[in-house]
Design a protein around this motif. Sequence first.
Motif, mmCIF file in Angstrom:
data_model
loop_
_atom_site.group_PDB
_atom_site.id
_atom_site.type_symbol
_atom_site.label_atom_id
_atom_site.label_comp_id
_atom_site.label_asym_id
_atom_site.label_seq_id
_atom_site.Cartn_x
_atom_site.Cartn_y
_atom_site.Cartn_z
ATOM 1 N N THR A 190 0.133 -1.568 -11.215
ATOM 2 C CA THR A 190 -0.244 -0.698 -10.095
ATOM 3 C C THR A 190 -1.753 -0.717 -9.874
ATOM 4 N N SER A 192 -3.653 -3.098 -9.005
ATOM 5 C CA SER A 192 -4.057 -3.865 -7.826
ATOM 6 C C SER A 192 -3.996 -3.005 -6.573
ATOM 7 N N GLU A 193 -2.912 -2.268 -6.403
ATOM 8 C CA GLU A 193 -2.795 -1.396 -5.227
ATOM 9 C C GLU A 193 -3.804 -0.261 -5.286
ATOM 10 N N GLN A 194 -4.068 0.235 -6.484
ATOM 11 C CA GLN A 194 -5.030 1.321 -6.616
ATOM 12 C C GLN A 194 -6.439 0.855 -6.244
ATOM 13 N N LYS A 196 -7.263 -1.399 -4.136
ATOM 14 C CA LYS A 196 -7.372 -1.564 -2.683
ATOM 15 C C LYS A 196 -7.746 -0.257 -1.981
ATOM 16 N N LYS A 197 -7.376 0.851 -2.585
ATOM 17 C CA LYS A 197 -7.628 2.156 -1.962
ATOM 18 C C LYS A 197 -9.007 2.704 -2.303
ATOM 19 N N GLU A 198 -9.668 2.095 -3.262
ATOM 20 C CA GLU A 198 -10.983 2.581 -3.682
ATOM 21 C C GLU A 198 -12.065 2.118 -2.715
ATOM 22 N N LYS A 199 -13.062 2.942 -2.528
ATOM 23 C CA LYS A 199 -14.188 2.594 -1.660
ATOM 24 C C LYS A 199 -15.307 2.002 -2.528
ATOM 25 N N ASP A 210 -5.548 -9.690 -6.450
ATOM 26 C CA ASP A 210 -4.383 -8.834 -6.706
ATOM 27 C C ASP A 210 -3.469 -9.511 -7.725
#
Length: 223
Positions: A190, A192-194, A196-199, A210
């Motif tokens: 998870t 990789s998806e996390q 992507k959401k980080e700034k 990913d």
Amino acid sequence: MYVTHLFHSGCLVELEHHSLLFDYYQGDLKINQEKPLYVFVSHRHFDHYNPQIFKLEHPQVTYILSNDLRHKYDGHYVDVHQTYQFDDVKVKTLLSTDEGCAFIVEVENKSIYFAGDLNWWHWDGEPDEDNQYQEITYKQEINSIQQPLDIAFVVVDKRQEDNYLLGLQYFLNHVNTQYIFPIHYFGDYTISEQLKKEKLDNSYQAQIIDIHHQDERFEIEIS
């Protein structure tokens, strides 16, 4: 080149004329028998070092081992803050913030960084002096990387909770890198998806790969 994420921090890099295996712990090893193999161990922790590497069936294998393995096996043992030449493979070592070393490998006009356990380990509840040591030492070691990197294997460990991006963010801001493979997450894909959401402040526009499963293989084009 091809990069296989084996498991946790273990990675196999296959270039045109060389294969590099880093911190094998577990996973399905498929190694080209026609290229010389260089096996790296950053330190002795069980999740970075599996003694089964010394039973690999390969006609030309070279072991490059952190000194904390205490010379138990035949191989080239390396100290921190040193530069070594093994055939046509140049290896620089950095000081880990935990144990052993990190590696910068230069081969076939490519530069590859492998962190091992070199990370900005900040743990809530630990003494301030311990966390300060981690920050100072990590920044010092990362700042010593002067050359651009083609690939970097960088620790991203969610056990650090709110602090899990400290090391990656500092690395992104200070090292010109083309591709980054996150490592050290014990099979929790998870991550990789996390990410992507980080700034993230990605100063050099590194591509963060990913990773979806154990033994995933990637074809990487270096520009």
